[in-house]
Scaffold this active site. Structure first.
Site, short mmCIF file in Angstrom:
data_model
loop_
_atom_site.label_atom_id
_atom_site.label_comp_id
_atom_site.label_asym_id
_atom_site.label_seq_id
_atom_site.Cartn_x
_atom_site.Cartn_y
_atom_site.Cartn_z
N LYS A 1 0.83 -1.22 0.00
CA LYS A 1 0.00 0.00 0.00
C LYS A 1 0.86 1.26 0.00
O LYS A 1 0.65 2.17 -0.79
CB LYS A 1 -0.91 0.01 1.24
CG LYS A 1 -1.59 1.34 1.49
CD LYS A 1 -2.50 1.32 2.69
CE LYS A 1 -1.82 1.52 4.02
NZ LYS A 1 -1.52 2.93 4.37
N ASN A 2 1.82 1.29 0.91
CA ASN A 2 2.58 2.54 1.10
C ASN A 2 3.62 2.79 0.02
O ASN A 2 4.26 3.85 0.00
CB ASN A 2 3.20 2.58 2.50
CG ASN A 2 2.13 2.75 3.57
OD1 ASN A 2 0.98 3.07 3.25
ND2 ASN A 2 2.49 2.52 4.81
N CYS B 1 -5.60 12.59 12.54
CA CYS B 1 -6.21 11.28 12.32
C CYS B 1 -6.08 10.49 13.61
O CYS B 1 -5.46 10.95 14.56
CB CYS B 1 -5.58 10.56 11.14
SG CYS B 1 -4.01 9.83 11.52
N ASP C 1 3.85 20.04 7.93
CA ASP C 1 4.69 21.24 7.87
C ASP C 1 6.01 21.00 7.13
O ASP C 1 6.53 21.91 6.46
CB ASP C 1 4.97 21.76 9.29
CG ASP C 1 5.58 20.69 10.19
OD1 ASP C 1 5.02 19.58 10.24
OD2 ASP C 1 6.62 20.94 10.81
N ARG D 1 -0.28 14.38 13.15
CA ARG D 1 0.29 14.21 11.81
C ARG D 1 0.28 15.46 10.94
O ARG D 1 -0.38 15.50 9.89
CB ARG D 1 -0.40 13.05 11.09
CG ARG D 1 -0.20 11.74 11.84
CD ARG D 1 -0.88 10.59 11.17
NE ARG D 1 -0.14 10.05 10.05
CZ ARG D 1 -0.57 9.07 9.28
NH1 ARG D 1 -1.75 8.56 9.48
NH2 ARG D 1 0.17 8.62 8.29
N ASP E 1 4.20 0.48 11.95
CA ASP E 1 3.08 -0.22 11.31
C ASP E 1 3.00 -1.70 11.70
O ASP E 1 2.06 -2.39 11.29
CB ASP E 1 3.17 -0.09 9.79
CG ASP E 1 2.89 1.33 9.31
OD1 ASP E 1 2.39 2.14 10.11
OD2 ASP E 1 3.19 1.63 8.14
N ARG F 1 -8.87 -0.77 4.10
CA ARG F 1 -8.04 0.30 3.53
C ARG F 1 -6.66 -0.22 3.16
O ARG F 1 -6.05 0.27 2.22
CB ARG F 1 -7.86 1.44 4.55
CG ARG F 1 -9.12 2.19 4.84
CD ARG F 1 -8.84 3.34 5.75
NE ARG F 1 -7.80 4.19 5.16
CZ ARG F 1 -7.42 5.34 5.65
NH1 ARG F 1 -7.99 5.80 6.74
NH2 ARG F 1 -6.49 6.05 5.07
N1 EPU Z 1 5.57 14.69 10.89
C1 EPU Z 1 5.50 16.03 11.17
N2 EPU Z 1 5.48 16.92 10.11
C2 EPU Z 1 5.50 16.51 8.82
C3 EPU Z 1 5.56 15.12 8.55
C4 EPU Z 1 5.59 14.24 9.62
O1 EPU Z 1 5.48 16.43 12.34
O2 EPU Z 1 5.46 17.36 7.94
C5 EPU Z 1 5.61 13.71 12.01
C6 EPU Z 1 4.38 12.84 12.07
O3 EPU Z 1 3.33 13.45 12.76
C7 EPU Z 1 4.92 11.60 12.74
C8 EPU Z 1 6.35 11.49 12.19
O4 EPU Z 1 6.67 12.80 11.75
O5 EPU Z 1 4.95 11.77 14.12
C9 EPU Z 1 6.54 10.51 11.07
O6 EPU Z 1 5.51 10.68 10.12
P1 EPU Z 1 5.66 10.33 8.57
O7 EPU Z 1 5.54 11.59 7.80
O8 EPU Z 1 6.87 9.48 8.34
O9 EPU Z 1 4.36 9.46 8.33
P2 EPU Z 1 3.51 9.46 7.01
O10 EPU Z 1 4.41 9.68 5.87
O11 EPU Z 1 2.32 10.32 7.17
C10 EPU Z 1 3.81 6.93 6.43
C11 EPU Z 1 2.90 5.75 6.21
C12 EPU Z 1 2.31 5.33 7.55
C13 EPU Z 1 3.46 4.97 8.48
C14 EPU Z 1 4.42 6.16 8.63
C15 EPU Z 1 5.64 5.86 9.46
C16 EPU Z 1 2.15 6.09 3.95
C17 EPU Z 1 1.05 6.42 3.02
N3 EPU Z 1 1.88 6.12 5.26
O12 EPU Z 1 3.00 7.97 6.98
O13 EPU Z 1 1.51 4.19 7.29
O14 EPU Z 1 2.96 4.61 9.74
O15 EPU Z 1 4.87 6.58 7.33
O16 EPU Z 1 6.35 4.80 8.94
O17 EPU Z 1 3.25 5.77 3.52
C18 EPU Z 1 -0.16 2.59 7.76
O18 EPU Z 1 0.13 2.05 6.68
O19 EPU Z 1 -0.93 2.06 8.60
C19 EPU Z 1 0.39 3.91 8.05
C20 EPU Z 1 -0.12 4.72 8.97
#
Ligand code: EPU
Length: 416
Positions: free
Chosen positions: A22-23, A116, A124, A121, A304, A396
């Site tokens: 998925k990711n 969420c 920024d 999340r 995850d 999902r």
């Molecule tokens: N964060 C910020 N600011 C940002 C981006 C991230 O503060 O601009 C924080 C987030 O709030 C979090 C941390 O940084 O505390 C890491 O977040 P990340 O951005 O890596 O998460 P994501 O990209 O939104 C993806 C996966 C998630 C997975 C996380 C961590 C996808 C579509 N989603 O989310 O997948 O848990 O990386 O590995 O790739 C799932 O599949 O169940 C899922 C939630």
């Protein structure tokens, strides 16, 4: 709303094919916005989130042709540069259209995803990176409105490691003017899969698989063919299921090099794992041993997989301790596991699991995707019947999980 009814206590035996990740699929689909050529994708998982992403892309004018797990995208006639709230609010990964849309068309308007269940999340870092590349970004009426005649290469150091943040900036940088350096980049295999496909589309990227990606922008990208990488989280979920129920399963169509840490922990639990080409055979007898861990970015223990391993720990032969460091609210499965008799307490971001002889089936409620998977694992191990409500979360991110599990002997049915 669909539910899953599980009668626990059955050992699992047989083969389980693993779907595409998925990711990896979600950012890869967004890369269809970067080119007017055909992007021919295979191993695209049949998931609700993938359907949502395709709907979002189609409303921009991207042409989608789908035949089961094969999807061909064509972005020659994009006519809308907006990702509306109605779609974005249902799937945070929609933010991944921002970078490619802005880079190719000079403008993008994407709804802010908002919080969420698993945490606040913010996005920024996505915005900070695009601003560093010269984008003019305003936030108005709940939308991120970004403009840039052409993005310019920049050195970007994100404050934390972010998976979709890295992917968004990477896609944007492929079409920017000059060199972009992404420091502190995410190294997840799904990021690497996207980067490899971008290279096949004509992008110039160095440092793939490391935390420093160096991108030389090009004027345009072309179409290519790409098979989405196998889903390591799905694979680990089924391996946790057999760790909890006992049995002898083989997961096929997988890759073992991308989830070393989970394999290590499963072995520590007492699962006998053997790698056979692109398959992993897992045999388990008796009670699992407890394993303690902290979630971290790749190559550490993935957030995850946290809930699924915790489900196994509930029936382990001793106590364990699980610390979640990525998301601030990712313990919602704890209360539900406790409804099945588990003895878990939490203190801040650490869960203490006692390890008991057996769980007993009960009605439980899924709260997010991986929490749902942990409840299914617990239900498979529990005595009696477990009813998992709100399984739209599961749909999902898992391709027909109940069908894959019943094919290996689980007593699990979907109730409409
Ligand atoms: N964060 C910020 N600011 C940002 C981006 C991230 O503060 O601009 C924080 C987030 O709030 C979090 C941390 O940084 O505390 C890491 O977040 P990340 O951005 O890596 O998460 P994501 O990209 O939104 C993806 C996966 C998630 C997975 C996380 C961590 C996808 C579509 N989603 O989310 O997948 O848990 O990386 O590995 O790739 C799932 O599949 O169940 C899922 C939630």
């Amino acid at each position: 709303m669909d539910k899953l009814q599980i009668v626990g206590g059955k050992r699992l035996n047989g083969d389980i094919p693993i779907s595409g990740a998925k990711n990896a699929a979600l950012p890869i689909l967004c890369a269809g916005l970067l080119t007017g050529g055909d992007l021919a994708l295979s191993n695209v998982p049949r998931l609700h989130d993938v359907r949502t992403m395709l709907r979002l892309l189609e409303q921009t004018g991207l042409k989608v042709t789908q035949d089961d797990e094969n999807v061909v995208l064509n972005g020659a006639a994009i006519n809308t540069l907006v990702a509306p709230y109605e779609l974005v609010k249902t799937m945070r990964a929609s933010i991944l259209v921002l970078g490619p849309m802005l880079a190719r068309f000079g403008e993008a308007k994407v709804s802010l995803p908002g919080g969420c269940a698993i945490g606040s999340r913010p996005v920024d870092q996505h915005i900070k990176g695009l601003r560093a590349m010269g984008a003019d970004i305003t936030i108005e009426g709940g939308y991120i409105h970004a403009k840039a005649a052409r993005l310019k290469g920049a050195r970007i150091y994100t404050d934390m490691i972010t998976v979709t943040g890295t992917e968004n900036l990477l896609m944007a940088a492929t079409l920017a003017d000059g060199e972009t350096v992404l420091e502190n980049a995410a190294r997840e295999p799904e990021v690497t899969d996207l980067a490899n496909m971008l290279v096949a589309m004509g992008a110039k990227i160095d440092g793939i698989g490391t935390d420093r990606l160096v991108i030389q922008g090009v004027d345009s990208l072309h179409g290519t063919e790409h098979a989405v990488i196998s889903d390591r989280i799905e694979a680990a979920t089924f391996l946790c299921a057999v760790a909890a129920t006992g049995g002898d399963i083989r997961i096929t169509r997988t890759r073992t090099d991308i989830f070393d840490v989970a394999i290590d922990k499963l072995r520590e639990m007492g699962v006998l794992l053997t790698v056979e080409g692109d398959s992993i055979r897992a045999r388990m007898d008796g009670r699992p041993h407890p394993v303690s861990f902290r979630t971290t970015e790749y190559p550490g223990f993935p957030t995850d997989m946290q809930a699924q391993f915790m489900a196994v720990n509930t029936i382990a032969s001793g106590p364990s301790r699980v610390t979640e460091t990525i998301f601030e609210n990712r313990f919602m499965h704890v209360q539900e596991l406790n409804r099945l008799g588990a003895q878990i307490s939490t203190e801040g971001n650490t869960a203490f699991i006692k390890g008991i002889d057996r769980l007993v089936g009960a009605p439980v409620m899924a709260t997010d995707l991986r929490a749902s998977a942990s409840l299914v694992i617990a239900g498979l191990a529990a005595e009696g019947t477990t009813l998992v409500d709100r399984i739209y979360h599961l749909d999902r991110g898992y391709d027909r999980m109940e069908a894959k599990l019943s094919a290996v002997g689980a007593d699990i049915i979907r109730i409409k």
